[in-house]
Structures are given as structure tokens and as C-alpha cells.
Design a protein around this motif. Structure first.
Motif, PDB file in Angstrom:
ATOM      1  N   ASN A 184      -3.136  14.029  16.890  1.00 24.03           N
ATOM      2  CA  ASN A 184      -2.472  14.143  18.185  1.00 24.03           C
ATOM      3  C   ASN A 184      -3.130  13.247  19.241  1.00 24.03           C
ATOM      4  O   ASN A 184      -2.442  12.631  20.058  1.00 24.03           O
ATOM      5  N   VAL A 185      -4.456  13.186  19.202  1.00 19.27           N
ATOM      6  CA  VAL A 185      -5.162  12.334  20.163  1.00 19.27           C
ATOM      7  C   VAL A 185      -4.834  10.868  19.904  1.00 19.27           C
ATOM      8  O   VAL A 185      -4.683  10.083  20.837  1.00 19.27           O
ATOM      9  N   TRP A 186      -4.713  10.514  18.623  1.00 23.43           N
ATOM     10  CA  TRP A 186      -4.354   9.131  18.301  1.00 23.43           C
ATOM     11  C   TRP A 186      -2.961   8.797  18.828  1.00 23.43           C
ATOM     12  O   TRP A 186      -2.733   7.707  19.374  1.00 23.43           O
ATOM     13  N   LYS A 187      -2.009   9.725  18.681  1.00 27.05           N
ATOM     14  CA  LYS A 187      -0.660   9.513  19.221  1.00 27.05           C
ATOM     15  C   LYS A 187      -0.705   9.394  20.742  1.00 27.05           C
ATOM     16  O   LYS A 187       0.027   8.589  21.338  1.00 27.05           O
ATOM     17  N   LEU A 188      -1.573  10.190  21.354  1.00 28.37           N
ATOM     18  CA  LEU A 188      -1.742  10.119  22.805  1.00 28.37           C
ATOM     19  C   LEU A 188      -2.278   8.748  23.212  1.00 28.37           C
ATOM     20  O   LEU A 188      -1.816   8.149  24.192  1.00 28.37           O
ATOM     21  N   TYR A 189      -3.222   8.240  22.422  1.00 22.47           N
ATOM     22  CA  TYR A 189      -3.788   6.924  22.705  1.00 22.47           C
ATOM     23  C   TYR A 189      -2.724   5.835  22.588  1.00 22.47           C
ATOM     24  O   TYR A 189      -2.634   4.933  23.432  1.00 22.47           O
ATOM     25  N   GLU A 190      -1.891   5.932  21.576  1.00 25.58           N
ATOM     26  CA  GLU A 190      -0.813   4.956  21.406  1.00 25.58           C
ATOM     27  C   GLU A 190       0.173   5.031  22.575  1.00 25.58           C
ATOM     28  O   GLU A 190       0.662   4.003  23.066  1.00 25.58           O
ATOM     29  N   ARG A 191       0.453   6.232  23.018  1.00 22.94           N
ATOM     30  CA  ARG A 191       1.361   6.406  24.156  1.00 22.94           C
ATOM     31  C   ARG A 191       0.740   5.829  25.422  1.00 22.94           C
ATOM     32  O   ARG A 191       1.427   5.182  26.227  1.00 22.94           O
ATOM     33  N   TRP A 192      -0.558   6.050  25.585  1.00 22.98           N
ATOM     34  CA  TRP A 192      -1.269   5.503  26.746  1.00 22.98           C
ATOM     35  C   TRP A 192      -1.240   3.973  26.724  1.00 22.98           C
ATOM     36  O   TRP A 192      -1.002   3.340  27.752  1.00 22.98           O
ATOM     37  N   ARG A 193      -1.462   3.390  25.558  1.00 22.93           N
ATOM     38  CA  ARG A 193      -1.454   1.926  25.443  1.00 22.93           C
ATOM     39  C   ARG A 193      -0.083   1.357  25.805  1.00 22.93           C
ATOM     40  O   ARG A 193       0.015   0.320  26.469  1.00 22.93           O
ATOM     41  N   GLY A 194       0.966   2.037  25.382  1.00 21.24           N
ATOM     42  CA  GLY A 194       2.303   1.590  25.733  1.00 21.24           C
ATOM     43  C   GLY A 194       2.574   1.710  27.215  1.00 21.24           C
ATOM     44  O   GLY A 194       3.196   0.831  27.826  1.00 21.24           O
ATOM     45  N   HIS A 195       2.094   2.793  27.810  1.00 21.59           N
ATOM     46  CA  HIS A 195       2.310   3.035  29.233  1.00 21.59           C
ATOM     47  C   HIS A 195       1.653   1.956  30.087  1.00 21.59           C
ATOM     48  O   HIS A 195       2.227   1.481  31.074  1.00 21.59           O
ATOM     49  N   HIS A 196       0.430   1.568  29.694  1.00 20.80           N
ATOM     50  CA  HIS A 196      -0.323   0.593  30.481  1.00 20.80           C
ATOM     51  C   HIS A 196      -0.243  -0.823  29.907  1.00 20.80           C
ATOM     52  O   HIS A 196      -0.949  -1.715  30.394  1.00 20.80           O
ATOM     53  N   SER A 197       0.596  -1.023  28.891  1.00 27.08           N
ATOM     54  CA  SER A 197       0.758  -2.341  28.259  1.00 27.08           C
ATOM     55  C   SER A 197      -0.580  -2.923  27.828  1.00 27.08           C
ATOM     56  O   SER A 197      -0.896  -4.092  28.092  1.00 27.08           O
ATOM     57  N   VAL A 198      -1.383  -2.097  27.173  1.00 28.60           N
ATOM     58  CA  VAL A 198      -2.712  -2.506  26.709  1.00 28.60           C
ATOM     59  C   VAL A 198      -2.628  -2.934  25.249  1.00 28.60           C
ATOM     60  O   VAL A 198      -2.152  -2.184  24.397  1.00 28.60           O
ATOM     61  N   SER A 199      -3.076  -4.132  24.955  1.00 31.28           N
ATOM     62  CA  SER A 199      -3.127  -4.601  23.572  1.00 31.28           C
ATOM     63  C   SER A 199      -4.578  -4.739  23.151  1.00 31.28           C
ATOM     64  O   SER A 199      -5.418  -5.205  23.923  1.00 31.28           O
ATOM     65  N   ARG A 200      -4.884  -4.311  21.921  1.00 36.18           N
ATOM     66  CA  ARG A 200      -6.245  -4.388  21.390  1.00 36.18           C
ATOM     67  C   ARG A 200      -6.207  -5.026  20.007  1.00 36.18           C
ATOM     68  O   ARG A 200      -5.287  -4.767  19.218  1.00 36.18           O
ATOM     69  N   ALA A 201      -7.209  -5.827  19.709  1.00 34.97           N
ATOM     70  CA  ALA A 201      -7.314  -6.415  18.371  1.00 34.97           C
ATOM     71  C   ALA A 201      -7.505  -5.299  17.354  1.00 34.97           C
ATOM     72  O   ALA A 201      -8.091  -4.258  17.651  1.00 34.97           O
ATOM     73  N   SER A 202      -7.016  -5.515  16.125  1.00 31.57           N
ATOM     74  CA  SER A 202      -7.058  -4.467  15.098  1.00 31.57           C
ATOM     75  C   SER A 202      -8.477  -4.000  14.801  1.00 31.57           C
ATOM     76  O   SER A 202      -8.713  -2.805  14.591  1.00 31.57           O
ATOM     77  N   HIS A 203      -9.437  -4.931  14.804  1.00 28.11           N
ATOM     78  CA  HIS A 203     -10.812  -4.533  14.496  1.00 28.11           C
ATOM     79  C   HIS A 203     -11.455  -3.746  15.628  1.00 28.11           C
ATOM     80  O   HIS A 203     -12.509  -3.142  15.456  1.00 28.11           O
ATOM     81  N   GLU A 204     -10.797  -3.735  16.815  1.00 30.04           N
ATOM     82  CA  GLU A 204     -11.305  -2.992  17.959  1.00 30.04           C
ATOM     83  C   GLU A 204     -10.682  -1.606  18.072  1.00 30.04           C
ATOM     84  O   GLU A 204     -11.158  -0.778  18.845  1.00 30.04           O
ATOM     85  N   ALA A 205      -9.630  -1.359  17.317  1.00 29.45           N
ATOM     86  CA  ALA A 205      -8.821  -0.158  17.512  1.00 29.45           C
ATOM     87  C   ALA A 205      -9.626   1.134  17.410  1.00 29.45           C
ATOM     88  O   ALA A 205      -9.522   2.016  18.273  1.00 29.45           O
TER      89      ALA A 205
END
Length: 364
Positions: A33-54
């Protein structure tokens, strides 16, 4: 019509960002659930992260979201939120957004300069509340981005304010000119101090507008001020507020916006959302801001209205209310330690305004 829709979409996007990011307690119950929340947060703020940083960024986000949740359950007069700083560590935040090293630059510069006076010394009465935004002396909240140029934003906001008060014209001015050109003592994105910036503006015949010399969050540019035409706003000098005295600071803010330095490096300040900030903070001054007013809540808590330079989605539309009138002389977060303001004693307009007005007179 096309332009109207572009403006409308931009406004709605800004409005959505300024609303912040809400979450439900159930979203914290499991790792998934926290991971889904993080994905939702990234979409909300248009934040992109490299895969090795995820994974690393997710771990930071989880720590911060739990801190927000626990803090907001306490009976405090301020709240936190999962803002755009939610997946960076406290150390990263301090380095990028609260790394102006004001105290360091003060030590290098030595005793405070300026006119040596305090023009508001003999003021005996001030209004119970002041908000220079309501008086039209404050431009829209700006964003320094990941450049430690807060000193330039603090300086410019104070100059914009006194220029409006003296000339009745609000002009958005150029922080980038200070970053590029005021390099003798200040260090661009590596930090600086408002005092030499005021001196630079006075000694160089003024400062350009934001329109003619726009901000690009970089300090690798050469100084372009001499090759740019257009309006220039001037000041006569600057003065310091007697340090460690909130009553004297109050006198100054009652008359104009005032540049101050604060300790903005705490986790609560990083994730601040609303209310009167009484969170833990020291006096290691590391961030330049500007006080644009003061007031008092219904329950009697006094506060300063402080304009930040982290964009309108942080805090209360880009502002923070910081507790005022505490027992420590330095003020909350050291707000009374390094206060100064530009002086502009006449209502003489900028050079560009003078030309325009003379033309109008000739036509009449």
C-alpha cells in the motif's frame, strides 16, 4: 480561445499542486500500500526517478510519510504534508534548499554595515496586524529550485516591496542578475547574504526586472546586466534591524517587508503544510526569506507572515507563519538575528518610468 485554455490548464495544475497531497491511514498498513501511495505521489508531483534509485527513494518516502502521519496526530498548531520534498532525505534537503550558509557568510564579512541607523527606532505605535500582500507590495511566490540562491530571493522581495510603497508600482525584479553579477562576496547557488546584495543594487545603479533578466536557477552564466535594456529599479541603501529584538523587528515590518535569515533545516520545516510553526529549529542560519507581515490567531498565538522561495505548492501557498514573541531573544528559528531592509526615501520612479512619464507630459 486556444490561449485561454492554455492559461486555464496551467491555473488548474497550479491549483491542484497547491492543494497538497492527502492520504488515508489505510495506505500505510502494508508495504504494498505504501508503494502504491508512493507511485500516486510521484504522479501527483510529476517526479521521475531512475530505476536504480527507486528502492532508495521509496525508503526515504516511507520514512517521511510516517513522520508526517505521526506528527499530524499530535496536538500541534501546525500540520505537515507529503509535499514535493517527500522522497529526499533531511541531509539532501538541507544541502539543496537550506544551504545558504548565512552564518558562514556573516563571519567572513565581519560586522554589519549599512547606514548605521535604524529609521524606525522612535516608532511607538504599530497596527495590531499587517499584511503587505493585501497592500499590493508583494509579487507572486517564486521558486529558487535546487539552487542555494535564497539570499537573492530575499533581497529582491524586500526591494520589490519598498519600490511599490514609494512609487505605487509593483515590479517583479531579477534574482538571476544577483546570482550572475553580485559575485564579489556572494556565491550564487552556493549561498550568500542579503547585506552585500543590497549594496550591489545601490552601487550598480539598480536592478533589472524579472522580465528582462529571467531566472534560470544556474550560476554558470556570465553577468549580462550591462547588455540588457529596459526598466531598472533603484534603492538608496539599506539598514539593519537591531539584532535579537522582535519588538524592533515589528516596527520595521509595520512599515515595509524585511529580509531575514532563519534556520530552515528541520524535517518539520521541510514538510510544513499550514498553521503557526512552533517546531524545533535552532539558530544556525541557513536560509534567506522575507517577512511580509504579522498577526495573531484567535487563540492568541502571535506569528510572522514569511514568504519563502520554494514555490506556491509548499506551505500556505508558498508562505509559512512562524511563531512570534517567544522568550528567546533570537526569535523562533533565529528570525530576529539577521534582519535588514532596503531604503528608498524618495518616490522617484525608475529610469524607464521617467522616460514614459515625460513622454506623456509632452503629449499633454
Amino acid at each position: 480561445m486556444k490561449l485561454f485554455f492554455i492559461v486555464l490548464i496551467s491555473f488548474l495544475s497550479l491549483l491542484q499542486a497547491s492543494k497538497g497531497f492527502d492520504f488515508d491511514e489505510k495506505e500505510l498498513e502494508t508495504e504494498e500500500n505504501v508503494w502504491k501511495l508512493y507511485e500516486r505521489w510521484r504522479g501527483h508531483h510529476s517526479v521521475s526517478r531512475a530505476s536504480h534509485e527507486a528502492i532508495k527513494r521509496f525508503n526515504v518516502f516511507r520514512h517521511n510519510v510516517l513522520h508526517v502521519h505521526r506528527t499530524n496526530k499530535k496536538n500541534k498548531p501546525y500540520k505537515l504534508k507529503i509535499n514535493r520534498f517527500a522522497d529526499i532525505t533531511h541531509h539532501e534537503f538541507r544541502s539543496s534548499y537550506a544551504g545558504s550558509n548565512v552564518k558562514h557568510h556573516r563571519m567572513l564579512r565581519g560586522p554589519k554595515r549599512g547606514s548605521g541607523g535604524f529609521m524606525y527606532e522612535n516608532v511607538t505605535r504599530v497596527p495590531s496586524s499587517v499584511d503587505w500582500r493585501e497592500k499590493g507590495a508583494v509579487t507572486e511566490v517564486k521558486n529558487q529550485q535546487d539552487c542555494g540562491s535564497c539570499w537573492a530571493f530575499s533581497t529582491v522581495a524586500a526591494v520589490e516591496g519598498i519600490n511599490k510603497i514609494r512609487t505605487n508600482k509593483l515590479v517583479s525584479l531579477s534574482e538571476q542578475e544577483l546570482v550572475d553579477c553580485d559575485t564579489e562576496e556572494n556565491q550564487g547557488c552556493a549561498g550568500g547574504l542579503m547585506e552585500p546584495a543590497f549594496e550591489f543594487i545601490k552601487n550598480n545603479g539598480g536592478i533589472k526586472t524579472e522580465e528582462t533578466y529571467p531566472y534560470d536557477s544556474s550560476d554558470v552564466q556570465f553577468c549580462r546586466a550591462n547588455s540588457i535594456g529596459g526598466e531598472t529599479v533603484t534603492i538608496d541603501g539599506h539598514e539593519h534591524v537591531p539584532e535579537n529584538d522582535e519588538e524592533e523587528l515589528l516596527k520595521a515590518v509595520a512599515h515595509q517587508p524585511v529580509s531575514v535569515a532563519i534556520d530552515a533545516g528541520s524535517s518539520d520545516f521541510q514538510l510544513y503544510s499550514e498553521g503557526v510553526f512552533i517546531g524545533e529549529c535552532g539558530t544556525q542560519l541557513n536560509h534567506g526569506v522575507v517577512i511580509v507581515g504579522y498577526g495573531e490567531t484567535k487563540n492568541g498565538t502571535k506569528y510572522w507572515i514569511v514568504r519563502n522561495s520554494w514555490g506556491p505548492e509548499w506551505g500556505e501557498g508558498g508562505y509559512v507563519r512562524i511563531e512570534r514573541g517567544i522568550s528567546e531573544n533570537e526569535g523562533r528559528c533565529g528570525i530576529a538575528m539577521e534582519a535588514s531592509y532596503p531604503t528608498k526615501l524618495s518616490s522617484t520612479p525608475s529610469t524607464h518610468e521617467s522616460v514614459v512619464r515625460d513622454d506623456v507630459k509632452d503629449e499633454l
